[in-house]
Design a protein around this motif. Structure first.
Motif, PDB file in Angstrom:
ATOM      1  N   GLY A   1      29.133  40.183  34.735  1.00 38.12           N
ATOM      2  CA  GLY A   1      30.461  39.798  35.103  1.00 38.12           C
ATOM      3  C   GLY A   1      30.699  38.339  34.643  1.00 38.12           C
TER       4      GLY A   1
ATOM      5  N   ARG B   1      31.562  38.671  31.045  1.00 35.95           N
ATOM      6  CA  ARG B   1      32.881  39.409  30.947  1.00 35.95           C
ATOM      7  C   ARG B   1      34.140  38.304  30.914  1.00 35.95           C
ATOM      8  NH1 ARG B   1      32.678  42.165  34.757  1.00 35.95           N
ATOM      9  NH2 ARG B   1      34.314  41.356  36.337  1.00 35.95           N
ATOM     10  N   ILE B   2      34.056  37.484  31.898  1.00 37.47           N
ATOM     11  CA  ILE B   2      35.017  36.539  32.098  1.00 37.47           C
ATOM     12  C   ILE B   2      34.993  35.199  31.402  1.00 37.47           C
ATOM     13  CG2 ILE B   2      35.274  37.335  34.551  1.00 37.47           C
ATOM     14  CD1 ILE B   2      33.917  34.678  35.583  1.00 37.47           C
TER      15      ILE B   2
ATOM     16  N   THR C   1      34.247  25.716  28.648  1.00 40.83           N
ATOM     17  CA  THR C   1      35.753  25.536  29.369  1.00 40.83           C
ATOM     18  C   THR C   1      36.181  24.234  29.246  1.00 40.83           C
ATOM     19  OG1 THR C   1      34.426  24.528  31.386  1.00 40.83           O
ATOM     20  CG2 THR C   1      34.491  26.816  31.218  1.00 40.83           C
TER      21      THR C   1
ATOM     22  N   LEU D   1      33.275  36.614  41.404  1.00 43.14           N
ATOM     23  CA  LEU D   1      33.709  36.757  40.185  1.00 43.14           C
ATOM     24  C   LEU D   1      35.349  36.753  39.929  1.00 43.14           C
ATOM     25  CD1 LEU D   1      30.947  39.487  39.009  1.00 43.14           C
ATOM     26  CD2 LEU D   1      31.145  37.171  37.975  1.00 43.14           C
ATOM     27  N   THR D   2      35.918  37.575  40.959  1.00 39.92           N
ATOM     28  CA  THR D   2      37.465  37.695  40.843  1.00 39.92           C
ATOM     29  C   THR D   2      38.057  36.230  40.994  1.00 39.92           C
ATOM     30  OG1 THR D   2      37.221  39.665  41.830  1.00 39.92           O
ATOM     31  CG2 THR D   2      39.422  38.633  41.933  1.00 39.92           C
TER      32      THR D   2
ATOM     33  N   ASP E   1      37.272  34.419  37.755  1.00 46.48           N
ATOM     34  CA  ASP E   1      38.078  34.752  36.709  1.00 46.48           C
ATOM     35  C   ASP E   1      39.302  34.147  36.719  1.00 46.48           C
ATOM     36  OD1 ASP E   1      39.186  36.297  34.348  1.00 46.48           O
ATOM     37  OD2 ASP E   1      39.073  38.033  35.629  1.00 46.48           O
ATOM     38  N   ARG E   2      39.897  33.986  38.025  1.00 41.82           N
ATOM     39  CA  ARG E   2      41.295  33.417  38.076  1.00 41.82           C
ATOM     40  C   ARG E   2      41.238  32.102  37.729  1.00 41.82           C
ATOM     41  NH1 ARG E   2      42.398  35.512  43.246  1.00 41.82           N
ATOM     42  NH2 ARG E   2      41.452  33.895  44.529  1.00 41.82           N
TER      43      ARG E   2
ATOM     44  N   ASN F   1      40.712  32.094  33.870  1.00 43.85           N
ATOM     45  CA  ASN F   1      41.513  32.771  32.939  1.00 43.85           C
ATOM     46  C   ASN F   1      43.233  33.154  33.401  1.00 43.85           C
ATOM     47  OD1 ASN F   1      39.591  33.238  31.035  1.00 43.85           O
ATOM     48  ND2 ASN F   1      38.823  34.827  32.465  1.00 43.85           N
TER      49      ASN F   1
END
Length: 393
Positions: free
Chosen positions: A312, A315-316, A336, A384-385, A388-389, A392
């Motif tokens: 994960g 992936r992000i 980043t 992870l959610t 990701d926010r 991205n």
């Protein structure tokens, strides 16, 4: 009596080497975390499992039976026997439970008394970095000199024996290693351990090996440097029950090594601690006798969480090596545009996900953050959610 003494005057009574000691970078960060609600914490290096029932039950029965007195300073003989049997079976090293094993208040105490037993003022200890936050501090508190050797992402954070060789001086007393590693999750290839052992023998050095995460290795079989020819007489083997058996709060660990060094460690232990808590020793005995199935089940769960979480992260957009041991991921955040402290603070403030800035584990940790995946899959997916926010939008 003078009335001009400032309110901060008691600071002058604190010893110079303790006054200059930095606070744990982990704890400083999590003082902030503790002031916030709804935080998904990937920071604390602690299993989310409760200690298995049979182990808890053994502790309860110990109290019910009135086993509340001191034990031997070295620890209960039956526990030391079980520890030495366990180490012989799983690590291939034979120790005499009568005088080559001591039960301690966690591996933290074992490390502390090891340093104090070994080091004279000015003695140097070489260790790999990034590393657990206690290592340089424990060396300093024993009036030694910490000498870090940087491990690199491109080498999968394995310790390079040739880099260790470059750091050896006439003042070098010991080499301290920790594999599987906190914070990187790296393991040490057997060929590197053999070269490191050769260095120790050639230069008459002590090796201190912290193998607290050794049951939590996912691909290959763990290999201990203490098992190599000529190493048992110069190695202090540190281990405990916190990670593999989910017994962090029980505070129970142990050290095995040459009798003269264990005796020196025991002198410090008997004056400072007396003995490890009896109830925790009883529980630890049960863990060694009947805890293997629970330990394996927890390890299988960590492996699943690792696979989900690390894939994960990649992936992000956070580049992260697959850790082969422990329960930490150490993603690279340099892509980043933020340093690790900025990344951790902004992630916490904007998305309420707590990770540990890499510099808490030494200067070479800058640009990385440590994420513990010793959390439920649901918590990891939520983290992870949110990450990701954050990354991205």
């Amino acid at each position: 009596m003078s009335t001009n003494v400032s309110k901060s005057a008691p600071d002058r009574f604190v010893s110079d080497h303790i006054r200059q000691l930095p606070k744990s970078g982990i704890r400083v960060f999590f003082e902030l975390v503790n002031t916030m609600d709804d935080v998904v914490s990937l920071g604390v290096g602690e299993p989310d499992f409760t200690t298995p029932w049979t182990i808890r039950e053994s502790g309860i029965y110990s109290i019910e039976k009135g086993h509340t007195a001191y034990t031997s300073n070295l620890g209960m003989p039956k526990l030391r026997n079980a520890i030495c049997d366990y180490v012989a079976k799983y690590y291939g090293v034979q120790y005499n439970p009568a005088n080559e094993c001591i039960v301690t208040v966690g591996v933290s105490e074992a490390l502390d008394i090891t340093m104090r037993a070994l080091l004279n003022p000015g003695d140097e200890v070489i260790y790999s970095e990034p590393c657990f936050v206690s290592y340089p501090a424990e060396i300093l508190m024993a009036h030694g000199v910490p000498v870090p050797v940087v491990t690199k992402k491109e080498d999968a954070f394995a310790l390079d024996p040739e880099e260790v060789r470059k750091k050896i001086t006439p003042r070098t007393k010991a080499i301290l290693i920790n594999f599987p590693c906190n914070p990187t999750g790296a393991v040490m290839p057997e060929k590197n351990l053999r070269l490191l052992a050769q260095l120790a023998i050639e230069n008459d050095l002590v090796v201190i090996t912290d193998e607290i995460y050794s049951e939590l290795i996912y691909e290959d079989k763990h290999f201990s440097i203490a098992a190599l020819p000529g190493m048992a007489e110069r190695t202090i083997f540190l281990h405990g029950f916190s990670k593999a058996f989910a017994m962090t709060g029980w505070r129970i660990g142990y050290a095995c090594g040459p009798a003269p060094i264990i005796e020196a460690m025991m002198k410090i232990h008997q004056y400072a601690i007396m003995c490890a808590p009896t109830v925790a020793q009883e529980a630890a005995l049960e863990a060694l006798i009947n805890g293997e199935k629970s330990m394996q089940s927890m390890r299988d769960s960590y492996r699943e969480r690792r696979d989900v979480f690390v894939s994960g992260l990649n992936r992000i957009g956070l580049d992260c090596l697959l850790p082969h041991g422990a329960f930490y991921a150490f993603p690279d955040v340099r892509g980043t545009g933020r340093d690790s402290m900025q990344f951790a603070n902004e992630l916490l403030q904007s998305q309420k996900v707590a990770v540990v800035p890499g510099e808490a584990f030494g200067e070479s940790g800058r640009g990385f953050v440590r994420c513990s995946y010793a959390s439920s899959l649901e918590e990891l997916e939520l983290a992870l959610t949110r990450m990701d926010r954050f990354l991205n939008g």
